[in-house]
Write a protein that holds these residues in place. Structure first.
Motif, PDB file in Angstrom:
ATOM      1  N   ARG A   1     -25.414  10.869   7.904  1.00  0.00           N
ATOM      2  CA  ARG A   1     -26.145  12.060   7.480  1.00  0.00           C
ATOM      3  C   ARG A   1     -25.556  12.592   6.186  1.00  0.00           C
ATOM      4  NH1 ARG A   1     -27.688  16.324  11.969  1.00  0.00           N
ATOM      5  NH2 ARG A   1     -28.925  14.461  12.470  1.00  0.00           N
ATOM      6  N   TYR A   2     -24.236  12.567   6.096  1.00  0.00           N
ATOM      7  CA  TYR A   2     -23.550  12.990   4.877  1.00  0.00           C
ATOM      8  C   TYR A   2     -22.443  11.986   4.590  1.00  0.00           C
ATOM      9  CZ  TYR A   2     -25.563  17.464   6.415  1.00  0.00           C
ATOM     10  OH  TYR A   2     -26.413  18.433   6.855  1.00  0.00           O
ATOM     11  N   GLY A   3     -22.216  11.717   3.307  1.00  0.00           N
ATOM     12  CA  GLY A   3     -21.090  10.871   2.913  1.00  0.00           C
ATOM     13  C   GLY A   3     -21.235   9.434   3.376  1.00  0.00           C
ATOM     14  N   GLY A   4     -20.090   8.803   3.660  1.00  0.00           N
ATOM     15  CA  GLY A   4     -20.068   7.403   4.076  1.00  0.00           C
ATOM     16  C   GLY A   4     -18.709   7.048   4.648  1.00  0.00           C
ATOM     17  N   GLY A   5     -18.449   5.759   4.750  1.00  0.00           N
ATOM     18  CA  GLY A   5     -17.176   5.310   5.284  1.00  0.00           C
ATOM     19  C   GLY A   5     -16.089   5.316   4.221  1.00  0.00           C
ATOM     20  N   TRP A   6     -14.908   4.873   4.605  1.00  0.00           N
ATOM     21  CA  TRP A   6     -13.817   4.791   3.646  1.00  0.00           C
ATOM     22  C   TRP A   6     -13.752   3.381   3.069  1.00  0.00           C
ATOM     23  CZ3 TRP A   6     -13.044   5.909   8.865  1.00  0.00           C
ATOM     24  CH2 TRP A   6     -12.550   4.867   9.645  1.00  0.00           C
ATOM     25  N   SER A   7     -12.882   3.192   2.089  1.00  0.00           N
ATOM     26  CA  SER A   7     -12.796   1.925   1.376  1.00  0.00           C
ATOM     27  C   SER A   7     -11.658   1.064   1.916  1.00  0.00           C
ATOM     28  CB  SER A   7     -12.560   2.181  -0.118  1.00  0.00           C
ATOM     29  OG  SER A   7     -11.285   2.806  -0.303  1.00  0.00           O
ATOM     30  N   VAL A   8     -11.641  -0.195   1.460  1.00  0.00           N
ATOM     31  CA  VAL A   8     -10.535  -1.089   1.803  1.00  0.00           C
ATOM     32  C   VAL A   8      -9.230  -0.528   1.254  1.00  0.00           C
ATOM     33  CG1 VAL A   8      -9.606  -3.426   1.484  1.00  0.00           C
ATOM     34  CG2 VAL A   8     -12.060  -3.100   1.843  1.00  0.00           C
ATOM     35  N   HIS A   9      -9.306   0.093   0.087  1.00  0.00           N
ATOM     36  CA  HIS A   9      -8.108   0.704  -0.499  1.00  0.00           C
ATOM     37  C   HIS A   9      -7.549   1.791   0.422  1.00  0.00           C
ATOM     38  CE1 HIS A   9      -5.383   2.191  -3.583  1.00  0.00           C
ATOM     39  NE2 HIS A   9      -5.852   3.416  -3.370  1.00  0.00           N
ATOM     40  N   ASP A  10      -8.437   2.579   1.052  1.00  0.00           N
ATOM     41  CA  ASP A  10      -7.973   3.598   2.008  1.00  0.00           C
ATOM     42  C   ASP A  10      -7.272   2.949   3.190  1.00  0.00           C
ATOM     43  OD1 ASP A  10      -8.938   5.792   0.567  1.00  0.00           O
ATOM     44  OD2 ASP A  10     -10.940   5.583   1.430  1.00  0.00           O
ATOM     45  N   ASP A  11      -7.798   1.811   3.633  1.00  0.00           N
ATOM     46  CA  ASP A  11      -7.125   1.068   4.709  1.00  0.00           C
ATOM     47  C   ASP A  11      -5.720   0.683   4.296  1.00  0.00           C
ATOM     48  OD1 ASP A  11      -8.830   1.039   6.864  1.00  0.00           O
ATOM     49  OD2 ASP A  11      -9.868  -0.783   6.286  1.00  0.00           O
ATOM     50  N   GLU A  12      -5.612   0.129   3.102  1.00  0.00           N
ATOM     51  CA  GLU A  12      -4.316  -0.357   2.636  1.00  0.00           C
ATOM     52  C   GLU A  12      -3.322   0.781   2.433  1.00  0.00           C
ATOM     53  OE1 GLU A  12      -5.503  -2.358  -0.888  1.00  0.00           O
ATOM     54  OE2 GLU A  12      -6.160  -4.196   0.156  1.00  0.00           O
ATOM     55  N   GLN A  13      -3.820   1.937   2.030  1.00  0.00           N
ATOM     56  CA  GLN A  13      -2.950   3.092   1.785  1.00  0.00           C
ATOM     57  C   GLN A  13      -2.712   3.931   3.033  1.00  0.00           C
ATOM     58  OE1 GLN A  13      -1.358   3.643  -1.187  1.00  0.00           O
ATOM     59  NE2 GLN A  13      -2.226   1.616  -1.680  1.00  0.00           N
ATOM     60  N   ARG A  14      -3.322   3.495   4.170  1.00  0.00           N
ATOM     61  CA  ARG A  14      -3.212   4.261   5.418  1.00  0.00           C
ATOM     62  C   ARG A  14      -3.614   5.719   5.214  1.00  0.00           C
ATOM     63  NH1 ARG A  14       0.281   0.159   5.414  1.00  0.00           N
ATOM     64  NH2 ARG A  14       0.780  -0.880   7.399  1.00  0.00           N
ATOM     65  N   ALA A  15      -4.743   5.874   4.526  1.00  0.00           N
ATOM     66  CA  ALA A  15      -5.203   7.198   4.125  1.00  0.00           C
ATOM     67  C   ALA A  15      -5.568   8.055   5.338  1.00  0.00           C
ATOM     68  CB  ALA A  15      -6.413   7.065   3.195  1.00  0.00           C
ATOM     69  N   ALA A  16      -5.354   9.346   5.211  1.00  0.00           N
ATOM     70  CA  ALA A  16      -5.682  10.301   6.276  1.00  0.00           C
ATOM     71  C   ALA A  16      -7.122  10.756   6.089  1.00  0.00           C
ATOM     72  CB  ALA A  16      -4.716  11.483   6.247  1.00  0.00           C
ATOM     73  N   VAL A  17      -8.044   9.850   6.388  1.00  0.00           N
ATOM     74  CA  VAL A  17      -9.465  10.150   6.265  1.00  0.00           C
ATOM     75  C   VAL A  17     -10.128   9.938   7.629  1.00  0.00           C
ATOM     76  CG1 VAL A  17      -9.615   9.583   3.819  1.00  0.00           C
ATOM     77  CG2 VAL A  17      -9.920   7.778   5.523  1.00  0.00           C
ATOM     78  N   VAL A  18     -11.314  10.519   7.785  1.00  0.00           N
ATOM     79  CA  VAL A  18     -11.981  10.427   9.079  1.00  0.00           C
ATOM     80  C   VAL A  18     -13.489  10.503   8.883  1.00  0.00           C
ATOM     81  CG1 VAL A  18     -11.907  12.922   9.501  1.00  0.00           C
ATOM     82  CG2 VAL A  18     -12.029  11.348  11.444  1.00  0.00           C
ATOM     83  N   VAL A  19     -14.205   9.809   9.738  1.00  0.00           N
ATOM     84  CA  VAL A  19     -15.662   9.944   9.857  1.00  0.00           C
ATOM     85  C   VAL A  19     -15.926  10.583  11.207  1.00  0.00           C
ATOM     86  CG1 VAL A  19     -17.833   8.684  10.176  1.00  0.00           C
ATOM     87  CG2 VAL A  19     -16.263   8.015   8.342  1.00  0.00           C
ATOM     88  N   ILE A  20     -16.773  11.612  11.227  1.00  0.00           N
ATOM     89  CA  ILE A  20     -17.050  12.311  12.473  1.00  0.00           C
ATOM     90  C   ILE A  20     -18.537  12.181  12.822  1.00  0.00           C
ATOM     91  CG2 ILE A  20     -15.168  13.926  12.095  1.00  0.00           C
ATOM     92  CD1 ILE A  20     -17.233  16.044  11.322  1.00  0.00           C
ATOM     93  N   SER A  21     -18.860  12.419  14.074  1.00  0.00           N
ATOM     94  CA  SER A  21     -20.249  12.354  14.526  1.00  0.00           C
ATOM     95  C   SER A  21     -20.978  13.640  14.159  1.00  0.00           C
ATOM     96  CB  SER A  21     -20.291  12.146  16.035  1.00  0.00           C
ATOM     97  OG  SER A  21     -19.836  13.330  16.691  1.00  0.00           O
ATOM     98  N   SER A  22     -22.303  13.574  14.195  1.00  0.00           N
ATOM     99  CA  SER A  22     -23.091  14.776  13.916  1.00  0.00           C
ATOM    100  C   SER A  22     -22.870  15.832  14.998  1.00  0.00           C
ATOM    101  CB  SER A  22     -24.571  14.415  13.830  1.00  0.00           C
ATOM    102  OG  SER A  22     -25.015  13.784  15.016  1.00  0.00           O
ATOM    103  N   THR A  23     -22.609  15.371  16.245  1.00  0.00           N
ATOM    104  CA  THR A  23     -22.342  16.319  17.334  1.00  0.00           C
ATOM    105  C   THR A  23     -21.080  17.120  17.061  1.00  0.00           C
ATOM    106  OG1 THR A  23     -23.405  14.850  18.944  1.00  0.00           O
ATOM    107  CG2 THR A  23     -21.915  16.535  19.805  1.00  0.00           C
ATOM    108  N   LEU A  24     -20.020  16.423  16.682  1.00  0.00           N
ATOM    109  CA  LEU A  24     -18.761  17.119  16.374  1.00  0.00           C
ATOM    110  C   LEU A  24     -18.904  17.976  15.129  1.00  0.00           C
ATOM    111  CD1 LEU A  24     -15.819  17.535  17.155  1.00  0.00           C
ATOM    112  CD2 LEU A  24     -15.216  15.532  15.784  1.00  0.00           C
ATOM    113  N   ASN A  25     -19.691  17.507  14.176  1.00  0.00           N
ATOM    114  CA  ASN A  25     -19.910  18.285  12.961  1.00  0.00           C
ATOM    115  C   ASN A  25     -20.616  19.595  13.267  1.00  0.00           C
ATOM    116  OD1 ASN A  25     -19.883  18.447   9.960  1.00  0.00           O
ATOM    117  ND2 ASN A  25     -22.104  18.382  10.216  1.00  0.00           N
TER     118      ASN A  25
END
Length: 443
Positions: free
Chosen positions: A135-159
């Motif tokens: 609904r908004y935004g998107g997923g994270w990148s491979v670079h975020d995986d490699e950097q162990r980034a503190a990112v999150v995707v949430i559901s519309s219910t939780l949003n």
């Protein structure tokens, strides 16, 4: 002639209203019971991602050995060692690692209490591989995986719960006292069953996860799995006193998926998987011959260890089909009585030149008409049954069952086909009536 036969059928039904009503009632009840059970079974056993299921595969590697696996089958999950090796090899178009966990959400609103929330730790290809809708935004990148980034995707219910449904991309939420930046909000994306994670959840038709975090981040924070975790007796340290022991053990707890668009890709990946297991054998990690599997979505879901299709729905379908067969047997008897009562009429028609084939066609058209009436009643009873299936079957599955056009057409088709089948023997008997004998008896 068809119109004439339908006119004869209508007249016959008017002459024997009670018998006709009983046949229609039997057909309607039998067909409706069968269709309701079929709708539930179809919902439970349907392909959850039909446009792509032939491209998605689960790799399995036997890290337990023949003395500890189940009937020669590799574990359904992977150890951390094998999972990371498959991820880093990049032998597929996309590859995903998944394991479930539980986090504590700390809302910004002081009036809201912290609450637990289930989520999945996944690698970055997850959203593209499974066609997750945002609904908004998107997923994270491979670079975020490699950097162990503190990112999150949430559901519309939780949003909706945390931010009232507004675009929350770029905002932060606290999970287990760590701040995470929201990069995406999923749309109402609820794959049922959770085919990509049936091995790490206790019930594949449960509600979807509300959080998705980078796999590497969860590992870095030593987040324990909330799903299945099982070890063979050849584990170096059965007690697993610390996180490092978990990561270096042969315990299985991580689900893996790969996307292979073509048959050639599937063959190459299967060869690579076999070679990987052979290399582990040469290194002394495995003391047995390579034992690997590569299963697509439907092959994966059909594995006996999952029981994705609930036994209750399968049993209900068997019982309802049996009930339909019982109705069919009773309809045969009623049809026979109905047709043979008209032996004098048949004798007269035969004496006037009607062939046996004409008699058969007449009664088969009559059976078709009765089947259409039974189908109409079956449609009504099916609709009523669909409205109450939540009281009989699991609510999560009952919500998936739909009274769509295909089910409506199938209901009528089954009713007509069953009526015609039930009329075959009575029709044959009716066509054997001897006109001379009937004319003599009734003369």
């Amino acid at each position: 002639m068809l119109t004439y036969y339908f006119d004869l059928a209508w007249r016959s039904c008017r002459r024997s209203k009670a018998l006709t009503a009983l046949v229609v009632l039997l057909m309607g009840c039998g067909v409706a019971t069968c269709m309701v059970s079929f709708a539930v079974f179809r919902a439970a056993a349907a392909d959850p991602i039909p446009w792509k299921s032939h491209q998605l595969f689960v790799p399995q590697v036997d890290s337990f050995g023949p003395a500890h696996n189940w009937q020669g089958e590799p574990p359904i999950l992977l150890s951390y060692t094998d999972a990371v090796a498959l991820l880093h090899a990049r032998q597929a178009r996309r590859q995903v690692l998944i394991y479930g966990g539980k986090w504590t959400v700390l809302p910004d609103d002081a009036r809201q209490q912290p609450f637990p929330q289930e989520g999945d730790a996944v690698s970055s290809d997850f959203f593209a591989m499974f066609d997750a809708r945002f609904r908004y935004g998107g997923g994270w990148s491979v670079h975020d995986d490699e950097q162990r980034a503190a990112v999150v995707v949430i559901s519309s219910t939780l949003n909706r719960k945390l931010f009232g449904g507004a675009d929350s991309v770029g905002r932060e939420i606290e999970l287990d006292a760590h701040a995470y930046r929201i990069v995406g909000v999923l749309d109402d994306w609820e794959p049922r069953p959770r085919f990509f994670d049936v091995s790490s959840t206790w019930y594949p038709f449960s509600r979807p996860r509300q959080l998705y975090l980078p796999f590497s981040r969860a590992i870095d924070l030593q987040k324990a799995t909330a799903g299945q975790f099982y070890c063979s007796t050849n584990t170096v340290d059965p007690d697993l006193p610390n996180w490092d022991s978990v990561l270096h053990s042969e315990c299985a707890w991580i689900a893996a998926w790969v996307e292979l668009p073509t048959h050639a890709d599937v063959g190459r990946y299967r060869d690579w998987l076999r070679n990987y297991a052979a290399e582990q054998q040469r290194l002394g990690r495995f003391g047995w011959a390579p034992n690997v599997r590569l299963s697509d979505v439907m092959q994966w879901l059909r594995q006996d260890s999952f029981n994705v299709v609930p036994k209750s729905s399968a049993l209900a379908l068997v019982v309802s089909v049996s009930f339909l067969l019982i109705c069919l047997v009773n309809v045969v008897g009623l049809m026979l009585a109905r047709f043979m009562r008209r032996a004098p009429e048949i004798g007269v028609r035969r004496a006037l030149g009607a062939s046996r084939g004409a008699i058969r066609r007449q009664f088969l058209v009559e059976a078709t008409a009765i089947g259409l009436a039974g189908g109409a009643l079956g449609l009504l009873l099916t609709a009523l049954g669909m409205a109450g299936i939540g009281k009989v079957f699991e609510p999560e599955i009952a919500k998936l069952a739909r009274l769509d056009t295909s089910l409506l057409l199938l209901t009528v088709l089954v009713a007509v086909a069953t009526s015609v089948i039930a009329a075959l023997y009575p029709t044959w008997r009716a066509a054997q009536v001897q006109p001379a004998w009937q004319l003599k008896v009734n003369g």
